[in-house]
Design an enzyme around this catalytic site. Structure first.
Site, PDB file in Angstrom:
ATOM      1  N   GLU A  58       0.813  -1.211   0.000  1.00  0.00           N
ATOM      2  CA  GLU A  58       0.000   0.000   0.000  1.00  0.00           C
ATOM      3  C   GLU A  58       0.848   1.264   0.000  1.00  0.00           C
ATOM      4  O   GLU A  58       1.881   1.336   0.670  1.00  0.00           O
ATOM      5  CB  GLU A  58      -0.944   0.009   1.209  1.00  0.00           C
TER       6      GLU A  58
ATOM      7  N   CYS B 101       3.073   8.681   1.103  1.00  0.00           N
ATOM      8  CA  CYS B 101       3.458   7.772   2.179  1.00  0.00           C
ATOM      9  C   CYS B 101       3.859   6.442   1.548  1.00  0.00           C
ATOM     10  O   CYS B 101       3.063   5.817   0.839  1.00  0.00           O
ATOM     11  CB  CYS B 101       2.301   7.589   3.156  1.00  0.00           C
TER      12      CYS B 101
ATOM     13  N   CYS C 128       4.577  -6.315   8.425  1.00  0.00           N
ATOM     14  CA  CYS C 128       5.542  -5.776   9.381  1.00  0.00           C
ATOM     15  C   CYS C 128       5.748  -6.790  10.504  1.00  0.00           C
ATOM     16  O   CYS C 128       4.798  -7.460  10.926  1.00  0.00           O
ATOM     17  CB  CYS C 128       5.042  -4.447   9.949  1.00  0.00           C
TER      18      CYS C 128
ATOM     19  N   CYS D 152       3.390  -3.687  16.601  1.00  0.00           N
ATOM     20  CA  CYS D 152       2.765  -2.630  17.407  1.00  0.00           C
ATOM     21  C   CYS D 152       1.279  -2.970  17.562  1.00  0.00           C
ATOM     22  O   CYS D 152       0.589  -3.219  16.570  1.00  0.00           O
ATOM     23  CB  CYS D 152       2.948  -1.276  16.742  1.00  0.00           C
TER      24      CYS D 152
ATOM     25  N   CYS E 128      -1.678  -1.106  15.564  1.00  0.00           N
ATOM     26  CA  CYS E 128      -1.510  -0.925  14.117  1.00  0.00           C
ATOM     27  C   CYS E 128      -2.092  -2.103  13.342  1.00  0.00           C
ATOM     28  O   CYS E 128      -1.792  -3.270  13.629  1.00  0.00           O
ATOM     29  CB  CYS E 128      -0.019  -0.769  13.815  1.00  0.00           C
TER      30      CYS E 128
ATOM     31  N   CYS F  71      -2.653   6.818   9.203  1.00  0.00           N
ATOM     32  CA  CYS F  71      -1.542   6.215   9.925  1.00  0.00           C
ATOM     33  C   CYS F  71      -2.015   5.016  10.738  1.00  0.00           C
ATOM     34  O   CYS F  71      -2.969   5.098  11.506  1.00  0.00           O
ATOM     35  CB  CYS F  71      -0.925   7.270  10.851  1.00  0.00           C
TER      36      CYS F  71
END
Length: 379
Positions: A105, A139, A146, A150, A153, A371
């Protein structure tokens, strides 16, 4: 930059991607093909300034050379936008396909999100001096998924699928620039490496992409920002780079106890170690390190947390600012947005104690482009 294998005519052609190779590698390729080195520069211009999608588009190369490249298994390999989602605020989120067809993305914010404000650079000063006039921001992702995990997220839900190559990272930018017909030498574009993935866990490919974007595409490093969750070895390597973006640390908590609960990586590198590593990064004149702070309702948004952030910044002794980010919801993520009054109080508590604090505007929440929301969502 590793040069692709030159194939014998007797071998079956294997696909080799040209996008992602720098000037030196492209010139070496031309020499190995029996061509003058300047053909490599022509090819570089076509890839990174002309944004060619296929070899037949490159009219500066002789037809015979283009045919030779095709028969040798070479193709341009510029990543493709395969799906677009448009927000009510004009933000666009893209699914961009890499060489193996997997998508990552990338987000286009036509008016930015105020993330550059106050960072001491030209881009940051523009946001303060001319609040009614914004430059676009792209972005960019560095990995598919990932591994940092976190807890707030959505991308963490994917886990790490794979690293992106330098060509795939830089290619996201070029694909978006091409879609919007941006004139790089006239229009000012900010890049934030804050999409999917942890850039410093794909350090070599990420930095190779930065060099491509600066040296070949022509985007200034002063308009790029990379955000890391605090990968200490990566920060130390970053400090030695001669060409580098600005640095942002994804802090998100004022002490190790809270941070470890929402960012398990803190067990490996506590806040103090991260800050010590950041101190080794030589800042440009006027430049500030950014501490990114996602506000989670009832978790890290209390006045005592703001006071701890103030003490942390003062103790660090860094030229720094704090970017506050209101948490962006995602399905299955067990947090809540903070109350607007708590956000305002948190920001003002920092400012009153001489810590520059800015609120990043949420962009593209309705299309999962904000975000922490990137997860290759297609709904």
């Amino acid at each position: 930059m590793q040069l692709p294998t030159i194939l014998d005519a007797s071998e079956p052609a294997r696909e080799q991607l040209l996008f992602g190779l720098d000037n030196e590698a492209l010139s070496s390729l031309m020499l190995k093909l029996g061509q003058p080195a300047y053909r490599g520069r022509q090819l570089s211009d076509a890839l990174y300034r002309g944004w060619a999608s296929q070899l037949d588009d490159i009219s500066t190369l002789p037809a015979a050379l283009r045919k030779q490249l095709v028969e040798g298994g070479y193709r341009v390999g510029l990543p493709r936008i395969v799906e677009t989602f448009r927000s009510v605020d004009g933000t666009e989120r893209y699914l961009i396909a890499g060489a193996d067809g997997q998508t990552v993305e990338t987000v286009w914010m036509p008016e930015g999100d105020d993330g550059e404000a106050g960072d001491g650079t030209e881009a940051g000063e523009e946001e303060i001096a001319a609040p009614g006039y914004r430059r676009a921001t792209i972005c960019v992702s560095s990995q598919i998924g990932c591994a940092v995990n976190c807890q707030f997220c959505l991308t963490a839900r994917l886990g790490l699928q794979r690293n992106l190559t330098a060509g795939e990272i830089a290619g996201q930018v070029v694909a978006v620039l091409k879609r919007h017909q941006v004139q790089v030498d006239r229009q000012r574009i900010n890049l934030v490496f804050m999409g999917m993935g942890e850039p410093f866990l794909n350090y070599d490919e990420f930095m190779a992409a930065v060099r491509l974007l600066v040296q070949q595409v022509g985007l200034p490093e002063s308009r790029m920002t990379v955000s890391t969750s605090g990968i200490v070895p990566g920060i130390l390597r970053f400090a030695a780079e001669t060409v580098r973006p600005k640095l942002a640390i994804s802090l998100n908590a004022s002490n190790d106890t809270v941070r470890e609960a929402i960012m398990p990586i803190t067990r490996k590198w506590p806040i103090e170690q991260v800050v010590d590593a950041v101190k080794t990064v030589p800042l440009r004149r006027g430049e500030r390190v950014t501490f990114e702070y996602v506000l989670l309702g009832g978790v890290n948004d209390r006045p005592e947390h703001a006071d701890e952030v103030v003490r942390l910044v003062r103790r660090a002794g860094l030229a720094a600012k704090v970017n506050l980010i209101v948490w962006n919801p995602g399905p299955g993520v067990p947090y809540t947005m903070p109350e607007p009054r708590d956000v305002e109080a948190f920001q003002q508590r920092l400012i009153a104690r001489d810590v520059p604090a800015f609120l990043r505007r949420p962009r593209g929440r309705d299309i999962y482009a904000a975000c922490g929301q990137l997860k290759r969502t297609v709904e």
